[in-house]
Design a protein around this motif. Structure first.
Motif, mmCIF file in Angstrom:
data_model
loop_
_atom_site.group_PDB
_atom_site.id
_atom_site.type_symbol
_atom_site.label_atom_id
_atom_site.label_comp_id
_atom_site.label_asym_id
_atom_site.label_seq_id
_atom_site.Cartn_x
_atom_site.Cartn_y
_atom_site.Cartn_z
ATOM 1 N N CYS A 16 -7.949 27.097 -10.238
ATOM 2 C CA CYS A 16 -7.992 25.826 -9.510
ATOM 3 C C CYS A 16 -9.111 25.797 -8.475
ATOM 4 C CB CYS A 16 -6.650 25.600 -8.813
ATOM 5 S SG CYS A 16 -5.272 25.485 -9.976
ATOM 6 N N ILE A 21 -6.364 21.706 -7.906
ATOM 7 C CA ILE A 21 -6.319 21.206 -9.280
ATOM 8 C C ILE A 21 -7.227 22.070 -10.150
ATOM 9 C CG2 ILE A 21 -5.688 18.839 -8.658
ATOM 10 C CD1 ILE A 21 -8.586 18.025 -9.091
ATOM 11 N N THR A 73 -2.176 21.975 -12.085
ATOM 12 C CA THR A 73 -2.290 22.857 -10.928
ATOM 13 C C THR A 73 -1.663 24.209 -11.247
ATOM 14 O OG1 THR A 73 -1.975 23.001 -8.524
ATOM 15 C CG2 THR A 73 -0.124 22.127 -9.817
#
Length: 137
Positions: A16, A21, A73
């Motif tokens: 991420c 994200i 995520t």
């Protein structure tokens, strides 16, 4: 149409960006892994064996298109569903759909070719071997 396989993965913290994200190139990495996994699940020998038996070194990527619909995520479990959308004489298009449960997050298409690497020569695309097409259908 070909078989459809599922490659499952768990998103790790390091996949991420600072916003939490998934950093977009990781989807490409997972689609690439799912491409190889597709052939393995269809019963195609690993590339190292195909190199020995047929001179095939793998399926280099020629073109990619990706569309992102929803983020993922860390901690998420994702499934990459892969099939061969179309076969041509020397190339094929694989379609990858990345899901979190039943929610479609990302869709990608990769154009690839089966290639050999003759000693002292350049990579060359070859006709898609019939036995591979049969195992994947």
């Amino acid at each position: 149409m070909s078989k459809t396989t599922t490659y499952e993965l768990r998103v790790m913290f390091g996949d991420c960006d600072p916003a939490g994200i998934v950093f977009f190139p990781n989807f490409s990495k997972w689609m690439d892994a799912s491409s190889l996994d597709f052939f393995m699940q269809c019963g195609v020998p690993p590339w190292r064996e195909l190199k020995e038996s047929h001179g095939i070194i793998g399926t280099p990527l020629l073109e990619i298109h990706t569309k992102f619909m929803r983020p993922a995520t860390y901690g998420d479990t994702l499934q990459v569903r892969t099939c061969v959308e179309s076969w041509a004489a020397k190339t094929f298009v694989q379609k990858h759909q990345v899901f979190k449960g039943e929610e479609l997050l990302c869709e990608g298409r990769e154009t690839r070719a089966f290639c050999v690497h003759p000693e002292g020569g350049r990579l060359q695309a070859i006709a898609v071997p019939d036995f591979i097409r049969e195992r994947c259908s």
